[in-house]
Design a protein around this motif. Structure first.
Motif, PDB file in Angstrom:
ATOM      1  N   ILE A 100       0.862  -1.202   0.000  1.00 17.56           N
ATOM      2  CA  ILE A 100       0.000   0.000   0.000  1.00 17.56           C
ATOM      3  C   ILE A 100       0.894   1.247   0.000  1.00 17.56           C
ATOM      4  O   ILE A 100       0.723   2.166  -0.792  1.00 17.56           O
ATOM      5  CB  ILE A 100      -0.920   0.011   1.255  1.00 17.56           C
ATOM      6  CG1 ILE A 100      -1.921  -1.141   1.205  1.00 17.56           C
ATOM      7  CG2 ILE A 100      -1.638   1.362   1.401  1.00 17.56           C
ATOM      8  CD1 ILE A 100      -2.635  -1.417   2.539  1.00 17.56           C
ATOM      9  N   PHE A 121      -9.856   0.147   6.047  1.00 16.04           N
ATOM     10  CA  PHE A 121      -8.669  -0.291   6.792  1.00 16.04           C
ATOM     11  C   PHE A 121      -7.928   0.943   7.317  1.00 16.04           C
ATOM     12  O   PHE A 121      -7.742   1.918   6.590  1.00 16.04           O
ATOM     13  CB  PHE A 121      -7.789  -1.112   5.852  1.00 16.04           C
ATOM     14  CG  PHE A 121      -6.503  -1.615   6.450  1.00 16.04           C
ATOM     15  CD1 PHE A 121      -6.470  -2.200   7.711  1.00 16.04           C
ATOM     16  CD2 PHE A 121      -5.310  -1.519   5.734  1.00 16.04           C
ATOM     17  CE1 PHE A 121      -5.285  -2.673   8.249  1.00 16.04           C
ATOM     18  CE2 PHE A 121      -4.111  -1.991   6.260  1.00 16.04           C
ATOM     19  CZ  PHE A 121      -4.105  -2.561   7.523  1.00 16.04           C
ATOM     20  N   ILE A 201      -6.928  -8.391  -0.250  1.00 17.73           N
ATOM     21  CA  ILE A 201      -6.304  -9.338   0.681  1.00 17.73           C
ATOM     22  C   ILE A 201      -7.286 -10.395   1.221  1.00 17.73           C
ATOM     23  O   ILE A 201      -6.883 -11.474   1.608  1.00 17.73           O
ATOM     24  CB  ILE A 201      -5.613  -8.582   1.844  1.00 17.73           C
ATOM     25  CG1 ILE A 201      -4.735  -9.536   2.666  1.00 17.73           C
ATOM     26  CG2 ILE A 201      -6.609  -7.848   2.724  1.00 17.73           C
ATOM     27  CD1 ILE A 201      -3.799  -8.855   3.634  1.00 17.73           C
ATOM     28  N   ARG A 240       4.652 -11.927   7.036  1.00 20.86           N
ATOM     29  CA  ARG A 240       4.818 -10.648   6.355  1.00 20.86           C
ATOM     30  C   ARG A 240       5.102 -10.796   4.865  1.00 20.86           C
ATOM     31  O   ARG A 240       6.114 -10.316   4.354  1.00 20.86           O
ATOM     32  CB  ARG A 240       5.923  -9.794   7.035  1.00 20.86           C
ATOM     33  CG  ARG A 240       5.847  -9.687   8.555  1.00 20.86           C
ATOM     34  CD  ARG A 240       4.499  -9.220   9.073  1.00 20.86           C
ATOM     35  NE  ARG A 240       4.065  -7.973   8.501  1.00 20.86           N
ATOM     36  CZ  ARG A 240       2.873  -7.826   7.896  1.00 20.86           C
ATOM     37  NH1 ARG A 240       2.012  -8.835   7.839  1.00 20.86           N
ATOM     38  NH2 ARG A 240       2.527  -6.680   7.406  1.00 20.86           N
ATOM     39  N   TYR A 317     -15.358 -10.330   9.412  1.00 21.68           N
ATOM     40  CA  TYR A 317     -15.887  -9.287  10.287  1.00 21.68           C
ATOM     41  C   TYR A 317     -17.399  -9.138  10.114  1.00 21.68           C
ATOM     42  O   TYR A 317     -17.910  -9.231   9.003  1.00 21.68           O
ATOM     43  CB  TYR A 317     -15.269  -7.929   9.949  1.00 21.68           C
ATOM     44  CG  TYR A 317     -13.770  -7.935   9.903  1.00 21.68           C
ATOM     45  CD1 TYR A 317     -13.023  -8.028  11.079  1.00 21.68           C
ATOM     46  CD2 TYR A 317     -13.096  -7.850   8.687  1.00 21.68           C
ATOM     47  CE1 TYR A 317     -11.635  -8.031  11.026  1.00 21.68           C
ATOM     48  CE2 TYR A 317     -11.703  -7.852   8.638  1.00 21.68           C
ATOM     49  CZ  TYR A 317     -10.978  -7.952   9.815  1.00 21.68           C
ATOM     50  OH  TYR A 317      -9.599  -7.959   9.766  1.00 21.68           O
TER      51      TYR A 317
HETATM   52  C1  LIG Z   1      -7.753  -4.520   4.238  1.00 24.52           C
HETATM   53  C2  LIG Z   1      -6.399  -4.876   4.745  1.00 24.52           C
HETATM   54  N1  LIG Z   1      -5.331  -4.635   3.982  1.00 24.52           N
HETATM   55  C3  LIG Z   1      -4.093  -4.925   4.398  1.00 24.52           C
HETATM   56  C4  LIG Z   1      -3.861  -5.463   5.649  1.00 24.52           C
HETATM   57  C5  LIG Z   1      -2.453  -5.744   6.076  1.00 24.52           C
HETATM   58  O1  LIG Z   1      -2.077  -6.990   5.632  1.00 24.52           O
HETATM   59  P1  LIG Z   1      -0.608  -7.570   5.716  1.00 24.52           P
HETATM   60  O2  LIG Z   1      -0.569  -8.483   6.895  1.00 24.52           O
HETATM   61  O3  LIG Z   1      -0.432  -8.338   4.415  1.00 24.52           O
HETATM   62  O4  LIG Z   1       0.344  -6.445   5.815  1.00 24.52           O
HETATM   63  C6  LIG Z   1      -4.946  -5.736   6.486  1.00 24.52           C
HETATM   64  C7  LIG Z   1      -4.734  -6.274   7.845  1.00 24.52           C
HETATM   65  O5  LIG Z   1      -5.599  -6.311   8.684  1.00 24.52           O
HETATM   66  C8  LIG Z   1      -6.251  -5.426   6.024  1.00 24.52           C
HETATM   67  O6  LIG Z   1      -7.329  -5.659   6.779  1.00 24.52           O
END
Ligand SMILES: Cc1ncc(COP(=O)(O)O)c(C=O)c1O
Length: 385
Positions: A100, A121, A201, A240, A317
């Motif tokens: 991101i 998020f 994700i 990660r 959720y």
């Molecule tokens: C919508 C969303 N994007 C990204 C992430 C972060 O993911 P990562 O563990 O791959 O960094 C999360 C984690 O809660 C999330 O809910």
């Protein structure tokens, strides 16, 4: 030491603040965390251990192991029928979190605006700010199934608009936006030459509906930065590993930042991700089966206690409205925590329009969910009396 004004202006995540309190208390049932309660499947852990035994302990290509990129490319091709060249169009990152940040930093000039539908998020808006951009939030609510309306997106476009961020299945609402609605947003992005950053994700955690990959929509591919990762579908939050797929020029730009800040994602975790994509599908299917069962139970219980809850069809959720109690989201969450020892996240942690809702994660055991719902029902009865 003087801290940069930009960083000082960032709020501490509403989730973190709340869970600092939770960590001081005993016997709390937490519906607060946004991570799978499953341990990473054994076959994945074993593949990682074996890679260490064989001595895989070095840096990898900045882009990530080519073998992993080939598997990611094949997975996207198989599921959505779109092609990304593993050599030039895929970058393995340190979680979707890093992807991101890289995507935003690669495309924004100072002052560029990024349209962010909320609730969303917690990292999106701070990452826009850190990339010197300006987040432009558009509120969504239960009446549209937490999907942005095309006219809202159109109205949010100014001459400084550069990108829009999408996330379906959504954290915190569990909403999944269907193909026709997404196509309308893509058409607006096309009309105004916006980049689409799509965080998918949760795409594998989906219940009875179809996931639409935004990059597969008409006119989307060239303008989309597609983000995905291993944290949720394979219960690999601690490893990660995430990735970005896009036009080669954008991926190269993202790689440059990644090269100077991360170098590469850890090789051990990349080896585990290879195993996840090769042989992990059955493990994910079993987790989905369990999430789905919990989902039905939690949504049923929330509606039964009088908290309107739209059926979430993705992620893990539920996002019930607590407006009928007359409490604010924070009052509800704080009182529920202190009076019944159940932790949920106040909806306003995900944007102002999340006020009046709370996020309940069902990534916890059925036993915990049942007990938490009993306690929450007692709380709601008491508040409404
Ligand atoms: C919508 C969303 N994007 C990204 C992430 C972060 O993911 P990562 O563990 O791959 O960094 C999360 C984690 O809660 C999330 O809910």
């Amino acid at each position: 030491m003087r801290i940069s004004g930009k960083v000082k202006s960032l709020p501490v995540s509403g989730i973190r603040k709340f869970f600092d309190i939770v960590s001081q208390m005993d016997d709390v049932i937490s519906l607060g965390v946004g991570e799978p309660d499953f341990t990473t499947p054994w076959r994945i852990r074993e593949a990682c251990i074996y890679s260490l035994e064989k001595g895989y302990t070095t840096y990898t290509s900045n882009y990530g192991l080519l073998e992993l990129r080939k598997l990611i490319s094949a997975d996207i091709q198989r599921r959505f029928g779109i092609s990304y060249d593993p050599e030039t169009q895929i970058l393995v990152t340190v979680g979707v979190s890093e992807a991101i940040d890289l995507a935003l930093r690669a495309i924004l000039e100072p002052g560029d605006e990024v349209i962010v539908p909320e609730p969303c998020f917690v990292a999106y808006k701070p990452c826009v700010v850190l990339a010197d951009g300006v987040p432009v939030a558009i509120p969504t609510g239960a009446e549209t199934g937490f999907a942005p309306k095309p006219e809202q997106v159109e109205d949010a476009v100014t001459p400084r608009a550069r990108a829009i961020m999408l996330c379906f299945p959504n954290n915190p609402t569990g909403a999944v936006m269907a193909r026709p609605g997404l196509q309308k947003i893509v058409d607006i992005a096309r009309k105004h030459d916006l980049v689409i950053i799509t965080d998918e994700i949760y795409d594998k955690l989906i219940y009875g509906v179809e996931h639409t990959c935004v990059a597969s929509l008409d006119g989307a591919y060239e303008r989309t930065i597609y983000l995905n990762g291993f944290s949720k579908a394979f219960a690999m939050t601690g490893w990660r590993i995430g990735y970005a797929a896009a036009d080669a020029e954008v991926i190269e730009a993202m790689m440059k930042i990644h090269q100077y800040t991360m170098m590469c994602a850890p090789i051990t975790a990349q080896m585990a991700a290879i195993e996840a994509l090769r042989n992990g599908e059955g493990d994910t299917a079993e987790m989905i089966r369990q999430y789905d069962r919990r989902r039905r139970i939690i949504v049923g219980a929330l509606n039964e206690m009088g908290l309107d809850c739209l059926e979430p069809t993705g992620a893990f959720y539920a996002f019930p409205s607590i407006k009928s109690t007359g409490l604010s989201s924070e009052e509800f969450a704080e009182r529920l925590l202190h009076e019944e020892k159940v932790a949920v996240v106040p909806g306003n942690a995900f944007g102002d329009c999340g006020e009046g809702y709370v996020r309940c994660s069902y990534a916890t055991s059925l036993e915990n969910i049942r007990e938490a719902m009993d306690r929450m029902a007692a709380f709601v009865r008491r508040v409404n009396r």
